[in-house]
Scaffold this active site. Structure first.
Site, PDB file in Angstrom:
ATOM      1  N   ASN A   1      49.176   4.719 -16.433  1.00  0.00           N
ATOM      2  CA  ASN A   1      50.113   5.701 -16.979  1.00  0.00           C
ATOM      3  C   ASN A   1      49.399   6.382 -18.132  1.00  0.00           C
ATOM      4  OD1 ASN A   1      52.198   7.131 -18.124  1.00  0.00           O
ATOM      5  ND2 ASN A   1      53.251   5.338 -18.971  1.00  0.00           N
ATOM      6  N   TRP A   2      48.937   7.606 -17.877  1.00  0.00           N
ATOM      7  CA  TRP A   2      48.135   8.285 -18.901  1.00  0.00           C
ATOM      8  C   TRP A   2      48.988   8.804 -20.054  1.00  0.00           C
ATOM      9  CZ3 TRP A   2      44.898  11.753 -15.039  1.00  0.00           C
ATOM     10  CH2 TRP A   2      44.003  10.942 -14.334  1.00  0.00           C
ATOM     11  N   LYS A   3      50.294   8.871 -19.854  1.00  0.00           N
ATOM     12  CA  LYS A   3      51.203   9.450 -20.853  1.00  0.00           C
ATOM     13  C   LYS A   3      50.744  10.882 -21.192  1.00  0.00           C
ATOM     14  CE  LYS A   3      51.902   4.815 -22.543  1.00  0.00           C
ATOM     15  NZ  LYS A   3      52.624   3.978 -23.478  1.00  0.00           N
TER      16      LYS A   3
ATOM     17  N   HIS B   1      60.762   5.048 -17.712  1.00  0.00           N
ATOM     18  CA  HIS B   1      59.833   4.463 -18.692  1.00  0.00           C
ATOM     19  C   HIS B   1      60.568   4.338 -20.030  1.00  0.00           C
ATOM     20  CE1 HIS B   1      56.459   3.987 -21.438  1.00  0.00           C
ATOM     21  NE2 HIS B   1      55.784   3.551 -20.386  1.00  0.00           N
TER      22      HIS B   1
ATOM     23  N   GLU C   1      59.744   5.005 -22.906  1.00  0.00           N
ATOM     24  CA  GLU C   1      59.617   6.171 -23.802  1.00  0.00           C
ATOM     25  C   GLU C   1      60.590   7.278 -23.393  1.00  0.00           C
ATOM     26  OE1 GLU C   1      55.349   6.523 -23.452  1.00  0.00           O
ATOM     27  OE2 GLU C   1      55.200   4.591 -24.476  1.00  0.00           O
TER      28      GLU C   1
ATOM     29  N   GLU D   1      58.518  -4.002 -18.122  1.00  0.00           N
ATOM     30  CA  GLU D   1      57.755  -3.616 -19.307  1.00  0.00           C
ATOM     31  C   GLU D   1      58.558  -3.935 -20.564  1.00  0.00           C
ATOM     32  OE1 GLU D   1      54.587  -0.520 -18.429  1.00  0.00           O
ATOM     33  OE2 GLU D   1      56.394   0.591 -18.865  1.00  0.00           O
TER      34      GLU D   1
ATOM     35  N   GLY E   1      52.051  -0.616 -25.917  1.00  0.00           N
ATOM     36  CA  GLY E   1      51.229   0.073 -26.913  1.00  0.00           C
ATOM     37  C   GLY E   1      51.096  -0.662 -28.234  1.00  0.00           C
TER      38      GLY E   1
ATOM     39  N   SER F   1      50.556  -3.650 -22.895  1.00  0.00           N
ATOM     40  CA  SER F   1      49.283  -4.095 -23.485  1.00  0.00           C
ATOM     41  C   SER F   1      48.470  -4.974 -22.542  1.00  0.00           C
ATOM     42  CB  SER F   1      49.527  -4.789 -24.830  1.00  0.00           C
ATOM     43  OG  SER F   1      50.156  -3.907 -25.732  1.00  0.00           O
TER      44      SER F   1
ATOM     45  N   GLY G   1      48.975   1.410 -19.731  1.00  0.00           N
ATOM     46  CA  GLY G   1      48.945   2.616 -20.555  1.00  0.00           C
ATOM     47  C   GLY G   1      47.568   2.816 -21.163  1.00  0.00           C
ATOM     48  N   GLY G   2      47.405   2.360 -22.388  1.00  0.00           N
ATOM     49  CA  GLY G   2      46.168   2.595 -23.147  1.00  0.00           C
ATOM     50  C   GLY G   2      44.894   2.274 -22.377  1.00  0.00           C
TER      51      GLY G   2
HETATM   52  C1  PEP Z   1      53.058   1.829 -20.555  1.00  0.00           C
HETATM   53  O1  PEP Z   1      53.216   2.787 -21.303  1.00  0.00           O
HETATM   54  O2  PEP Z   1      53.602   1.818 -19.448  1.00  0.00           O
HETATM   55  C2  PEP Z   1      52.203   0.726 -21.010  1.00  0.00           C
HETATM   56  C3  PEP Z   1      52.238  -0.403 -20.371  1.00  0.00           C
HETATM   57  O3  PEP Z   1      51.427   0.988 -22.112  1.00  0.00           O
HETATM   58  P1  PEP Z   1      50.316  -0.002 -22.746  1.00  0.00           P
HETATM   59  O4  PEP Z   1      49.521  -0.580 -21.624  1.00  0.00           O
HETATM   60  O5  PEP Z   1      49.502   0.899 -23.641  1.00  0.00           O
HETATM   61  O6  PEP Z   1      51.052  -1.043 -23.506  1.00  0.00           O
END
Ligand code: PEP
Length: 249
Positions: free
Chosen positions: A9-11, A95, A97, A167, A173, A212, A233-234
Site C-alpha cells: 500500500n503505497w499510500k 483502510h 486512514e 490491521e 506506521g 509495521s 505500507g512503509g
Molecule cells: C498500511 O498502511 O496498510 C500499513 C500496514 O502500513 P505500515 O506497514 O507502514 O504500518
C-alpha cells in the site's frame, strides 16, 4: 491450502520516476519469490502507468480506494468502472486512514466493497482496532462490527472473492508491530466468525496482517496458522524491503 498474498500500500507516496524504479526493482527480484502472490496498490493517478509497466509480469496491481457510486456528480471520486478500464484487480477498502481521516463509516466501507465486487475487482477489506479499543479489551467486538457491516450487505459467500486485512491501527506506521500471537489470535477469531456461517469460505479466505510488517518480522508473522500474507505500507516503498517480505511468504 491458501496461497500467501503480499500486497503493498503505497499510500500518497511516489513520483513517476520513483515508481518506475520501484517496479523495475520488484520485477527484477520476482524470480526469487517462490511462494507468494504479489500485489502493489498505487495512488489512482499512477494506475495507467503501473498497468503498463506490469503488463508483462506476474505482479498484480490495485487501487487504494474506490467510490461506492457507479457514476455521476461526485467530484474527485473514482468509480469501479474507471478502475476496470485499466485492468485493476484489487482495491483496498476501509483502510484505517480512510476511516479516521475521512470519516468513512462501516456502512460506507461495505458499499465500497460491494461496488468493487460488482465490477469484478477484489476488495482488500481492512479491519482493526485502535490502541484505546485494544486497551479496553474490545478488539473482537470492533473487528466483528466492521466485518458485520460487509456481511449484512453482501453475505458471507462474497468473501470467497475477497481478501481481509487485519490491521491494528496502533501498529500502522508506528513500528509497533503486533506480536505473532496477538495477530494470530485476531485472525483466528475472524476466521472462526466466518466459519460459523460458512466453513468452506472460512477455509479459503485469505486474511492478511498489516501494521509495521518488515523484512525482520515477516517470517514469524507469516508462519502463524491463520496469517495468509501481509498488507505492507512503509516497507513496500523500497523494492529490496518489499521483496524480502515477499520471499518470507
Ligand atoms: C498500511 O498502511 O496498510 C500499513 C500496514 O502500513 P505500515 O506497514 O507502514 O504500518
Amino acid at each position: 491450502m491458501r496461497q500467501t498474498l503480499v500486497a503493498g500500500n503505497w499510500k500518497m507516496n511516489g513520483s513517476k520516476e520513483s515508481i518506475q524504479s520501484l517496479l523495475s526493482g520488484i520485477k527484477a527480484g520476482m524470480s526469487d519469490v517462490k511462494n507468494a502472490a504479489v500485489v502493489v496498490c498505487a495512488p489512482y493517478i499512477y494506475i495507467p502507468m503501473v498497468a503498463e509497466q506490469l503488463a508483462d509480469s506476474e505482479v498484480s496491481f490495485g487501487a487504494e480506494n474506490i467510490s461506492e457510486h457507479e457514476a455521476g456528480a461526485f467530484t474527485g471520486e473514482i468509480s469501479a468502472s474507471m478502475l476496470n478500464d485499466f485492468g485493476t484487480e484489487y482495491v483496498i477498502v476501509g483502510h484505517s486512514e480512510r476511516r479516521s481521516l475521512y470519516g468513512e463509516q462501516d456502512a460506507d466501507t461495505a458499499k465500497k466493497y460491494a461496488a468493487a465486487r460488482k465490477a469484478g475487482i477484489k476488495p482488500i477489506l481492512c479491519l482493526g482496532e485502535s490502541l484505546e479499543e485494544r486497551e479496553q479489551g474490545v478488539t473482537e467486538e470492533v473487528v466483528a462490527r466492521q466485518l458485520d457491516a460487509v456481511l449484512e450487505l453482501e453475505g458471507v459467500e462474497s468473501l470467497a472473492d475477497a481478501v481481509i486485512a487485519y490491521e491494528p491501527v496502533w501498529a500502522i506506521g508506528t513500528g509497533m508491530t503486533a506480536t505473532p500471537e496477538q495477530a494470530q489470535d485476531v485472525h483466528k477469531f475472524i476466521r472462526g466468525k466466518i466459519a460459523a456461517m460458512n466453513a468452506d469460505v472460512a477455509e479459503k479466505v485469505q486474511i492478511l496482517y498489516g501494521g509495521s510488517m518488515n523484512a525482520s518480522n515477516a517470517k514469524e508473522l507469516l508462519s502463524m496458522e491463520d496469517i495468509d500474507g501481509g498488507l505492507i505500507g512503509g516497507a513496500s516503498l523500497k523494492a529490496e524491503d518489499f521483496l524480502a517480505i515477499c520471499k518470507a511468504g
